[in-house]
Design a protein around this motif. Structure first.
Motif: not given
Length: 227
Positions: A38-40, A48-52, A77-81
């Motif tokens: 999951k994207i957290e 919604g991309r993981p980004f600092e 988005s719910l999950y990472m690829y």
């Protein structure tokens, strides 16, 4: 009961929740569940991309492309690829294993309630369509299946003509494609577009532009995976 992915038998511990709501029982084993990441944490506020930082480079470019008037307000988005998810999507989407989509039902609904139903009232869910030829080949549209998991009104108002698959295009080719969608009726409420994967965001913005040009006040997106 068995895991929908690996067919391992599931040990179901009955409690008050799943006794009266069988749909709340798990359909994936603990081992397989670990592979769905999951994207957290910190993410781009737009895509919604993981980004600092606040906004990623792609979204900054989209703002420039639309001169500060991006038709898509936000994607969640719910999950990472990852390699596991790639295999799952191949079996579900491209090999027509419809039941695999049930792996996502509960988590997809829970995230939607958290991210959108708590903020928007009377929101309409619009699935991203596939062409008639592609739907006949696959047997179903994965975005429609995902939309059916959600608790809001679903309106299938977009139509797509048959074009080359986005997955076969380069990034530049995706960014410059013409709008492949038409609309069957306007929607004058807030819309959440639903699709399986956010890659460049081009497809979602085509749909968002069309909806806004036909009276929709604001358009968001909710996708299963952030590529």
């Amino acid at each position: 009961m068995y895991c929908l992915w690996c067919d391992e038998e599931l040990i179901v511990h009955v409690n008050w929740l799943n006794l009266f709501q069988p749909e709340s029982r798990m359909n994936v084993c603990d081992q397989c569940k670990k592979n769905f990441i999951k994207i957290e944490g910190k993410v781009c506020v737009k895509c919604g991309r993981p980004f600092e930082r606040l906004k990623c480079h792609d979204c900054i470019r989209w703002d420039e492309f639309y001169d500060g008037d991006d038709p898509l307000l936000k994607n969640v988005s719910l999950y990472m690829y990852n390699e596991f998810m790639k295999e799952v999507i191949t079996r579900w989407k491209y090999r027509g294993d419809y039941i695999i989509g049930e792996l996502f039902r509960l988590a997809f609904l829970a995230k939607f309630k958290e991210q959108y139903l708590s903020l928007l009232k009377d929101v309409v869910v619009v699935p991203i369509p596939v062409s008639r030829a592609r739907a006949m080949k696959r047997g179903f549209n994965q975005a429609n299946m995902l939309a059916s998991f959600l608790s809001s009104t679903v309106k299938d108002v977009l139509v797509q003509k048959h074009l080359e698959k986005q997955s076969k295009k380069t990034r530049i080719e995706r960014m410059t494609t013409i709008n492949p969608f038409s609309i069957t009726e306007p929607i004058n409420k807030s819309v959440v577009l639903v699709d399986d994967i956010y890659t460049t965001g081009r497809t979602l913005r085509h749909a968002a532009s069309l909806l806004k040009n036909n009276g929709c006040p604001e358009v968001y997106a909710y996708t299963l995976i952030r590529s």
